[in-house]
Design a protein around this motif. Structure first.
Motif, PDB file in Angstrom:
ATOM      1  N   LEU A 168      69.409  28.890  59.298  1.00 62.19           N
ATOM      2  CA  LEU A 168      69.593  29.588  58.021  1.00 62.19           C
ATOM      3  C   LEU A 168      70.002  31.029  58.318  1.00 62.19           C
ATOM      4  CD1 LEU A 168      66.401  28.362  56.102  1.00 62.19           C
ATOM      5  CD2 LEU A 168      68.767  27.630  55.717  1.00 62.19           C
ATOM      6  N   LEU A 169      71.054  31.471  57.667  1.00 60.20           N
ATOM      7  CA  LEU A 169      71.544  32.831  57.885  1.00 60.20           C
ATOM      8  C   LEU A 169      71.244  33.680  56.660  1.00 60.20           C
ATOM      9  CD1 LEU A 169      73.196  34.688  59.819  1.00 60.20           C
ATOM     10  CD2 LEU A 169      75.209  34.035  58.503  1.00 60.20           C
ATOM     11  N   ASP A 170      70.554  34.789  56.861  1.00 65.96           N
ATOM     12  CA  ASP A 170      70.354  35.758  55.789  1.00 65.96           C
ATOM     13  C   ASP A 170      71.205  36.981  56.074  1.00 65.96           C
ATOM     14  OD1 ASP A 170      68.228  34.797  53.912  1.00 65.96           O
ATOM     15  OD2 ASP A 170      67.153  34.570  55.805  1.00 65.96           O
ATOM     16  N   VAL A 171      71.817  37.495  55.029  1.00 66.83           N
ATOM     17  CA  VAL A 171      72.589  38.725  55.126  1.00 66.83           C
ATOM     18  C   VAL A 171      71.783  39.770  54.365  1.00 66.83           C
ATOM     19  CG1 VAL A 171      74.770  39.832  54.514  1.00 66.83           C
ATOM     20  CG2 VAL A 171      74.749  37.465  55.283  1.00 66.83           C
ATOM     21  N   VAL A 172      71.355  40.813  55.069  1.00 67.34           N
ATOM     22  CA  VAL A 172      70.447  41.788  54.468  1.00 67.34           C
ATOM     23  C   VAL A 172      71.137  43.140  54.370  1.00 67.34           C
ATOM     24  CG1 VAL A 172      68.153  42.833  54.579  1.00 67.34           C
ATOM     25  CG2 VAL A 172      68.521  40.530  55.508  1.00 67.34           C
ATOM     26  N   PHE A 173      71.463  43.513  53.130  1.00 64.97           N
ATOM     27  CA  PHE A 173      72.064  44.824  52.879  1.00 64.97           C
ATOM     28  C   PHE A 173      70.961  45.842  52.595  1.00 64.97           C
ATOM     29  CE2 PHE A 173      75.530  41.927  51.676  1.00 64.97           C
ATOM     30  CZ  PHE A 173      76.622  42.548  52.262  1.00 64.97           C
ATOM     31  N   THR A 174      71.298  47.108  52.727  1.00 66.24           N
ATOM     32  CA  THR A 174      70.399  48.165  52.279  1.00 66.24           C
ATOM     33  C   THR A 174      71.089  48.873  51.124  1.00 66.24           C
ATOM     34  OG1 THR A 174      69.517  48.447  54.494  1.00 66.24           O
ATOM     35  CG2 THR A 174      69.162  50.248  52.956  1.00 66.24           C
ATOM     36  N   ASP A 175      70.472  48.802  49.938  1.00 64.92           N
ATOM     37  CA  ASP A 175      71.041  49.458  48.763  1.00 64.92           C
ATOM     38  C   ASP A 175      71.083  50.970  49.013  1.00 64.92           C
ATOM     39  OD1 ASP A 175      71.030  48.842  45.344  1.00 64.92           O
ATOM     40  OD2 ASP A 175      71.089  50.866  46.137  1.00 64.92           O
ATOM     41  N   GLY A 176      72.290  51.552  48.945  1.00 63.19           N
ATOM     42  CA  GLY A 176      72.466  52.961  49.274  1.00 63.19           C
ATOM     43  C   GLY A 176      71.686  53.903  48.374  1.00 63.19           C
TER      44      GLY A 176
END
Ligand SMILES: *[C@@H]1O[C@H](CO)[C@@H](O)[C@H](O)[C@H]1NC(C)=O
Ligand SMILES: *[C@@H]1O[C@H](CO)[C@@H](O)[C@H](O)[C@H]1NC(C)=O
Ligand SMILES: *[C@@H]1O[C@H](CO)[C@@H](O)[C@H](O)[C@H]1NC(C)=O
Ligand SMILES: *[C@@H]1O[C@H](CO)[C@@H](O)[C@H](O)[C@H]1NC(C)=O
Ligand SMILES: *[C@@H]1O[C@H](CO)[C@@H](O)[C@H](O)[C@H]1NC(C)=O
Ligand SMILES: *[C@@H]1O[C@H](CO)[C@@H](O)[C@H](O)[C@H]1NC(C)=O
Length: 274
Positions: free
Chosen positions: A60-68
């Protein structure tokens, strides 16, 4: 002196704010069912067989962004709607597997493409290659994939043009063959156009095999342009997917500038206090 000390402290405040935006999403169990859910979501979104002939993921691949703005971690699971602001900066990639054999020993290639450029109705520029990273190694402790080599294609923020329906952003992780680094530079480099990429043809050419894991998220143009953006930016957005300045580069530049200013101030302070 007050000004000097705040210049010194500000970069550290920013760095700690970045560090506190933990990339670790809640742990998800890998089961046949959860892997099947991802495959089903790919089929429903027309990614299989339209863009990828078959997709039977191993992890399972999670893509984790950081909200600016909020500095909060935003985790993209298959089909998540995200805003342009949330997807502005290069994300972290987190892999969850039940059998750790391959993940512990392999390196991974990660591709992120937009098949819906400039719009889902007119895909003449698709796939738009937003990112191609390589040399990713997996941490058994955190699940985070960390690159050990430079990205063949640097991050370019999603920029669906004003008026477009939301775009699909497809993220695929492949096990990296030993000869990848020597072969990829003959296929693309930093000056190769990002438009009209074909991730399946690319993976065939480089012998990447079937994707090991993948996900996708959905991002449309911002409905409420920020007040700081000139109004002409929204109306000229029709070509944004191909030509817009990457979102977030301003913030990155500002951050680097503040860090440099802070480092300089710290050196000056040490000099004067000596
Ligand atoms: C994503 O947004 C679309 C509208 O653009 C909406 O129809 C859909 O339900 C949303 N999906 C989720 C999972 O929230
Ligand atoms: C784990 O994966 C490796 C590599 O694909 C395979 O050889 C091995 O049999 C797997 N182990 C189990 C318990 O399934
Ligand atoms: C499709 O998009 C391309 C690139 O923006 C544009 O040149 C072309 O005119 C568009 N085609 C149609 C039918 O709108
Ligand atoms: C990993 O990728 C980042 C972002 O593309 C890059 O700045 C960094 O230099 C890369 N790391 C290595 C070890 O090449
Ligand atoms: C990048 O690739 C193009 C051809 O696709 C080639 O003409 C150019 O010399 C390459 N640039 C570098 C720095 O390798
Ligand atoms: C992408 O490449 C695959 C494999 O070569 C091919 O089957 C497919 O038609 C290509 N897609 C497009 C849109 O050219």
């Amino acid at each position: 002196m007050a000004i000097l000390s705040s210049s010194v402290l500000l970069p550290f405040f920013l760095l700690s704010a970045l560090a506190s935006a933990s990339p670790r999403p809640e742990t998800r169990a890998v089961s046949d069912a959860s892997l099947t859910d991802v495959s089903t979501a790919f089929s429903k979104a027309g990614i299989v067989p339209g863009l990828v002939p078959v997709f039977n993921p191993t992890g399972l691949l999670d893509v984790v962004f950081t909200d600016g703005t909020t500095q909060k971690a935003v985790n993209a699971t298959p089909g998540t709607n995200l805003t342009m602001q949330q997807t502005a900066d290069e994300p972290k990639f987190v892999l969850t597997v039940s059998n750790t054999t391959t993940a512990s020993t392999a390196e991974f290639v990660i591709a992120l493409v937009d098949p819906d450029a400039p719009t889902p109705q007119n895909t003449s520029l698709g796939q738009f290659r937003h990112f191609l990273g390589a040399g990713y190694r997996w941490s058994a402790d955190t699940g985070v994939l960390t690159n050990s080599t430079a990205a063949p294609t640097e991050w370019f923020s999603p920029a669906p043009p004003a008026g477009s329906d939301p775009h699909r952003y497809l993220v695929l992780a492949y096990v990296q063959p030993d000869d990848f680094a020597s072969k990829v530079s003959s296929i693309l480099n930093a000056t190769t156009p990002r438009t009209n990429f074909n991730v399946t043809a690319f993976s065939n050419t480089l012998g990447l095999g079937a994707p090991f894991a993948g996900t996708f998220f959905i991002t449309g143009p911002d409905s409420t342009p920020t007040s700081s953006a000139p109004s002409s930016a929204a109306s000229s957005g029709a070509s944004a997917s191909a030509s817009a300045t990457p979102q977030g580069s301003g913030a990155t530049a500002l951050h680097s500038q503040l860090t440099v200013t802070g480092a300089f101030a710290a050196i000056m302070a040490m000099y004067f206090l000596k």
